[in-house]
Design a protein around this motif. Structure first.
Motif, mmCIF file in Angstrom:
data_model
loop_
_atom_site.group_PDB
_atom_site.id
_atom_site.type_symbol
_atom_site.label_atom_id
_atom_site.label_comp_id
_atom_site.label_asym_id
_atom_site.label_seq_id
_atom_site.Cartn_x
_atom_site.Cartn_y
_atom_site.Cartn_z
ATOM 1 N N GLY A 56 19.981 23.983 68.380
ATOM 2 C CA GLY A 56 19.492 22.839 69.110
ATOM 3 C C GLY A 56 20.542 22.112 69.924
ATOM 4 N N SER A 57 20.049 21.358 70.917
ATOM 5 C CA SER A 57 20.848 20.375 71.656
ATOM 6 C C SER A 57 22.115 20.909 72.318
ATOM 7 N N PRO A 58 22.011 21.840 73.241
ATOM 8 C CA PRO A 58 23.206 22.299 73.947
ATOM 9 C C PRO A 58 23.827 21.176 74.779
ATOM 10 N N TYR A 59 25.125 21.244 74.922
ATOM 11 C CA TYR A 59 25.889 20.198 75.606
ATOM 12 C C TYR A 59 26.997 20.874 76.396
ATOM 13 N N TYR A 60 27.200 20.434 77.663
ATOM 14 C CA TYR A 60 28.119 21.142 78.553
ATOM 15 C C TYR A 60 29.107 20.188 79.200
ATOM 16 N N SER A 61 30.248 20.726 79.553
ATOM 17 C CA SER A 61 31.163 19.969 80.393
ATOM 18 C C SER A 61 30.600 19.946 81.803
ATOM 19 N N ASP A 62 30.983 18.960 82.571
ATOM 20 C CA ASP A 62 30.468 18.836 83.929
ATOM 21 C C ASP A 62 30.844 20.036 84.788
ATOM 22 N N SER A 63 31.982 20.655 84.518
ATOM 23 C CA SER A 63 32.462 21.748 85.353
ATOM 24 C C SER A 63 31.628 23.026 85.224
ATOM 25 N N VAL A 64 30.867 23.155 84.145
ATOM 26 C CA VAL A 64 30.080 24.378 83.955
ATOM 27 C C VAL A 64 28.580 24.115 83.894
ATOM 28 N N LYS A 65 28.192 22.861 83.881
ATOM 29 C CA LYS A 65 26.768 22.522 83.767
ATOM 30 C C LYS A 65 25.994 23.147 84.905
ATOM 31 N N GLY A 66 24.888 23.808 84.570
ATOM 32 C CA GLY A 66 24.069 24.456 85.579
ATOM 33 C C GLY A 66 24.454 25.898 85.854
ATOM 34 N N ARG A 67 25.633 26.321 85.377
ATOM 35 C CA ARG A 67 26.073 27.712 85.580
ATOM 36 C C ARG A 67 26.198 28.465 84.260
ATOM 37 N N GLY A 99 32.634 23.860 63.479
ATOM 38 C CA GLY A 99 33.075 22.737 62.670
ATOM 39 C C GLY A 99 31.913 21.919 62.147
ATOM 40 N N ASN A 100 32.171 21.268 61.028
ATOM 41 C CA ASN A 100 31.191 20.336 60.457
ATOM 42 C C ASN A 100 31.438 18.989 61.105
ATOM 43 N N THR A 101 30.875 18.788 62.287
ATOM 44 C CA THR A 101 31.235 17.639 63.113
ATOM 45 C C THR A 101 30.030 17.193 63.924
ATOM 46 N N ILE A 102 30.234 16.168 64.739
ATOM 47 C CA ILE A 102 29.162 15.663 65.575
ATOM 48 C C ILE A 102 28.773 16.704 66.617
ATOM 49 N N LEU A 103 27.582 16.573 67.164
ATOM 50 C CA LEU A 103 27.115 17.544 68.129
ATOM 51 C C LEU A 103 28.010 17.586 69.358
ATOM 52 N N ARG A 104 28.324 16.454 69.919
ATOM 53 C CA ARG A 104 29.064 16.421 71.188
ATOM 54 C C ARG A 104 30.571 16.370 70.943
ATOM 55 N N ALA A 105 30.995 17.221 70.037
ATOM 56 C CA ALA A 105 32.420 17.288 69.740
ATOM 57 C C ALA A 105 33.111 18.075 70.833
ATOM 58 N N ARG A 106 34.091 17.457 71.503
ATOM 59 C CA ARG A 106 34.760 18.107 72.609
ATOM 60 C C ARG A 106 36.271 18.068 72.507
ATOM 61 N N THR A 107 36.778 17.709 71.350
ATOM 62 C CA THR A 107 38.225 17.773 71.141
ATOM 63 C C THR A 107 38.562 18.836 70.101
ATOM 64 N N LEU A 108 39.751 19.430 70.224
ATOM 65 C CA LEU A 108 40.139 20.531 69.357
ATOM 66 C C LEU A 108 40.135 20.135 67.888
ATOM 67 N N SER A 109 40.565 18.918 67.605
ATOM 68 C CA SER A 109 40.707 18.499 66.217
ATOM 69 C C SER A 109 39.375 18.348 65.498
ATOM 70 N N GLN A 110 38.288 18.330 66.245
ATOM 71 C CA GLN A 110 36.971 18.177 65.641
ATOM 72 C C GLN A 110 36.413 19.492 65.114
ATOM 73 N N TYR A 111 37.101 20.592 65.389
ATOM 74 C CA TYR A 111 36.649 21.907 64.955
ATOM 75 C C TYR A 111 37.600 22.464 63.900
ATOM 76 N N ASP A 112 36.998 23.138 62.919
ATOM 77 C CA ASP A 112 37.766 23.626 61.784
ATOM 78 C C ASP A 112 38.159 25.094 61.908
ATOM 79 N N TYR A 113 37.373 25.869 62.624
ATOM 80 C CA TYR A 113 37.574 27.312 62.678
ATOM 81 C C TYR A 113 37.607 27.770 64.130
ATOM 82 N N TRP A 114 38.475 28.744 64.394
ATOM 83 C CA TRP A 114 38.669 29.241 65.758
ATOM 84 C C TRP A 114 38.746 30.759 65.768
ATOM 85 N N GLY A 115 38.258 31.333 66.870
ATOM 86 C CA GLY A 115 38.468 32.751 67.097
ATOM 87 C C GLY A 115 39.793 32.986 67.800
#
Length: 124
Positions: A56-67, A99-115
């Motif tokens: 649910g609830s996709p969220y995009y940066s302005d630079s990619v929204k619509g693409r 990450g177990n975080t808010i939906l609109r998390a956009r900073t690195l520290s808000q995520y726990d796992y990375w590829g």
């Protein structure tokens, strides 16, 4: 623990498209936020898009929204990033994150796992 593996990167001409995949394993809860980030040479890693693992609830940066379109497939334990109308400035290493975080998390520290990242190169 959650493990994430990206794939699908490559070289494409401007105006082209790519679909990135993120294979997830381990314990991911439906409330987790899944994100895509990218890092261009000499620049900081930046937010691209996020979505609930439940889809649910996709969220995009302005630079990619619509693409770009972010999506999940829980049956396949996967997340995707469909990228259309690619531009040379989209060239970067793309990372998926969880990450177990808010939906609109956009900073690195808000995520726990990375590829480990997958390279996307867009030629002009």
């Amino acid at each position: 623990q959650v493990q994430l593996v990206e794939s699908g990167g490559g070289l494409v001409q401007a105006g082209g498209s790519l679909r990135l995949s993120c294979a997830a394993s381990g314990r991911i809860f439906s409330s987790y936020t899944m994100g895509w980030f990218r890092q261009a040479p000499g620049k900081e890693r930046e937010f691209v898009a996020a979505i609930r693992w439940s889809g649910g609830s996709p969220y995009y940066s302005d630079s990619v929204k619509g693409r770009f379109t972010i999506s999940t497939d829980n049956a396949k334990n996967a997340m995707y990033l469909q990228m259309l109308s690619l531009k040379p400035e989209d060239t970067a290493v793309y990372y998926c994150a969880a990450g177990n975080t808010i939906l609109r998390a956009r900073t690195l520290s808000q995520y726990d796992y990375w590829g480990q990242g997958t390279q996307v190169t867009v030629s002009s």
